[in-house]
Write a protein that holds these residues in place. Sequence first.
Motif, PDB file in Angstrom:
ATOM      1  N   UNK A  73       9.567  -7.394   1.721  1.00 58.15           N
ATOM      2  CA  UNK A  73      10.372  -6.226   1.401  1.00 58.15           C
ATOM      3  C   UNK A  73       9.530  -5.214   0.629  1.00 58.15           C
ATOM      4  N   UNK A  74      10.082  -4.026   0.374  1.00 58.92           N
ATOM      5  CA  UNK A  74       9.329  -2.990  -0.338  1.00 58.92           C
ATOM      6  C   UNK A  74       8.890  -3.424  -1.733  1.00 58.92           C
ATOM      7  N   UNK A  75       9.704  -4.236  -2.416  1.00 56.26           N
ATOM      8  CA  UNK A  75       9.321  -4.689  -3.758  1.00 56.26           C
ATOM      9  C   UNK A  75       8.084  -5.586  -3.713  1.00 56.26           C
ATOM     10  N   UNK A  76       8.004  -6.467  -2.714  1.00 50.81           N
ATOM     11  CA  UNK A  76       6.834  -7.348  -2.579  1.00 50.81           C
ATOM     12  C   UNK A  76       5.591  -6.532  -2.269  1.00 50.81           C
ATOM     13  N   UNK A  81       5.097  -3.353  -3.069  1.00 53.60           N
ATOM     14  CA  UNK A  81       4.775  -2.614  -4.289  1.00 53.60           C
ATOM     15  C   UNK A  81       4.079  -3.517  -5.305  1.00 53.60           C
ATOM     16  N   UNK A  82       4.561  -4.756  -5.445  1.00 56.46           N
ATOM     17  CA  UNK A  82       3.895  -5.705  -6.350  1.00 56.46           C
ATOM     18  C   UNK A  82       2.453  -5.949  -5.918  1.00 56.46           C
ATOM     19  N   UNK A  83       2.212  -6.089  -4.602  1.00 61.10           N
ATOM     20  CA  UNK A  83       0.857  -6.268  -4.097  1.00 61.10           C
ATOM     21  C   UNK A  83      -0.014  -5.057  -4.389  1.00 61.10           C
ATOM     22  N   UNK A  84       0.545  -3.858  -4.212  1.00 60.72           N
ATOM     23  CA  UNK A  84      -0.211  -2.644  -4.526  1.00 60.72           C
ATOM     24  C   UNK A  84      -0.540  -2.558  -6.014  1.00 60.72           C
ATOM     25  N   UNK A  88       4.965   2.433   1.850  1.00 59.19           N
ATOM     26  CA  UNK A  88       5.048   2.248   0.406  1.00 59.19           C
ATOM     27  C   UNK A  88       3.792   2.814  -0.238  1.00 59.19           C
ATOM     28  N   UNK A  89       3.978   3.674  -1.244  1.00 58.27           N
ATOM     29  CA  UNK A  89       2.867   4.326  -1.922  1.00 58.27           C
ATOM     30  C   UNK A  89       2.984   4.059  -3.418  1.00 58.27           C
ATOM     31  N   UNK A  90       1.844   3.726  -4.022  1.00 56.82           N
ATOM     32  CA  UNK A  90       1.767   3.575  -5.479  1.00 56.82           C
ATOM     33  C   UNK A  90       0.750   4.590  -5.962  1.00 56.82           C
ATOM     34  N   UNK A  91       1.157   5.480  -6.858  1.00 60.16           N
ATOM     35  CA  UNK A  91       0.249   6.468  -7.419  1.00 60.16           C
ATOM     36  C   UNK A  91       0.369   6.405  -8.933  1.00 60.16           C
ATOM     37  N   UNK A  92      -0.778   6.284  -9.587  1.00 58.87           N
ATOM     38  CA  UNK A  92      -0.826   6.231 -11.046  1.00 58.87           C
ATOM     39  C   UNK A  92      -1.772   7.330 -11.504  1.00 58.87           C
ATOM     40  N   UNK A  93      -1.329   8.141 -12.475  1.00 62.81           N
ATOM     41  CA  UNK A  93      -2.180   9.199 -13.014  1.00 62.81           C
ATOM     42  C   UNK A  93      -2.132   9.116 -14.532  1.00 62.81           C
ATOM     43  N   UNK A  94      -3.313   9.181 -15.142  1.00 59.74           N
ATOM     44  CA  UNK A  94      -3.422   9.152 -16.583  1.00 59.74           C
ATOM     45  C   UNK A  94      -3.473  10.578 -17.098  1.00 59.74           C
ATOM     46  N   UNK A  95      -2.902  10.805 -18.264  1.00 56.81           N
ATOM     47  CA  UNK A  95      -2.865  12.144 -18.845  1.00 56.81           C
ATOM     48  C   UNK A  95      -4.222  12.520 -19.426  1.00 56.81           C
ATOM     49  N   UNK A 141     -10.680   6.553 -15.439  1.00 56.34           N
ATOM     50  CA  UNK A 141     -10.064   6.771 -14.136  1.00 56.34           C
ATOM     51  C   UNK A 141      -8.955   7.784 -14.352  1.00 56.34           C
ATOM     52  N   UNK A 142      -8.940   8.832 -13.563  1.00 57.37           N
ATOM     53  CA  UNK A 142      -7.936   9.885 -13.712  1.00 57.37           C
ATOM     54  C   UNK A 142      -6.714   9.610 -12.853  1.00 57.37           C
ATOM     55  N   UNK A 143      -6.934   9.154 -11.596  1.00 57.75           N
ATOM     56  CA  UNK A 143      -5.812   8.941 -10.684  1.00 57.75           C
ATOM     57  C   UNK A 143      -6.165   7.863  -9.673  1.00 57.75           C
ATOM     58  N   UNK A 144      -5.178   7.026  -9.349  1.00 56.28           N
ATOM     59  CA  UNK A 144      -5.319   6.016  -8.303  1.00 56.28           C
ATOM     60  C   UNK A 144      -4.104   6.156  -7.394  1.00 56.28           C
ATOM     61  N   UNK A 145      -4.368   6.170  -6.088  1.00 60.04           N
ATOM     62  CA  UNK A 145      -3.263   6.231  -5.117  1.00 60.04           C
ATOM     63  C   UNK A 145      -3.540   5.206  -4.033  1.00 60.04           C
ATOM     64  N   UNK A 146      -2.614   4.277  -3.835  1.00 54.87           N
ATOM     65  CA  UNK A 146      -2.732   3.240  -2.822  1.00 54.87           C
ATOM     66  C   UNK A 146      -1.510   3.292  -1.919  1.00 54.87           C
ATOM     67  N   UNK A 147      -1.711   2.976  -0.635  1.00 57.39           N
ATOM     68  CA  UNK A 147      -0.619   3.000   0.331  1.00 57.39           C
ATOM     69  C   UNK A 147      -0.681   1.758   1.194  1.00 57.39           C
ATOM     70  N   UNK A 148       0.483   1.202   1.488  1.00 62.14           N
ATOM     71  CA  UNK A 148       0.626   0.115   2.445  1.00 62.14           C
ATOM     72  C   UNK A 148       1.832   0.460   3.299  1.00 62.14           C
TER      73      UNK A 148
END
Length: 161
Positions: free
Chosen positions: A6-9, A11-14, A39-46, A29-36
Motif C-alpha cells: 500500500x502507499x504507506x509501505x 512511503x516507509x521504504x522511501x 508516491x513521492x517523498x520530498x524533504x527540504x531543510x531550511x 543537504x538542502x533537498x531530497x526528493x524520491x519517487x516510487x
Amino acid sequence: MSAGQGPDAVLDGLRRHAHRLVAELAGPVRRVRLRSGETVLEVEWHVPAQAAPGTEPVPAAVPEPEPAAGTPPPDPGRLTVRAPVVGTFYRAPEPGAAPFVSVGDLIRPGQVVGIVEAMKLMNEVTADQAGRVVEVLVDDGQPVEYDQPLLALEPAGQRGG
C-alpha cells in the motif's frame, strides 16, 4: 509499487532510502526528493537564519580528509578534481564507452570528467578549474570517499618540462 504494497509501505521504504542516502552524503543537504510509482517523498531543510535571502547556506567546516593508505601526498603544483560524494567512480558514461577524459586532455570549468554512483544515483563529477589531465588517480569502478582526489591537473597555461 507492487501489488501487495500500500502507499504507506511504499512511503516507509522511501523514508528508509532517504535516511540512508542522507547519511552517506557528506556536507549539508538542502533537498531530497524520491519517487516510487506515484508516491513521492520530498524533504527540504531550511536555510540558516544568518544566511541572507537568496543566498546559499554556508556549509559547515569540514576537516581535511586523511589520505587513503598507500596514496602519495598531493603535489603542491597540481590541482585536483575531487569526488562530490561517497560512491563508485566511473570514468565513462556507460560500460564500453570512451572515458570522459584521458591523460593529456585539456578540460574547462564545468566539464563532466566522470561519474560517482551513490545509492543508484549517478552524480556527475565536474571540473571546477581549467587544466590539463596529468594523472587519473582512481581506477574505473573503484569505491571513493567524499572529497577524494580523482584526477590530477596541471593548471591551464603551464607546460610540464
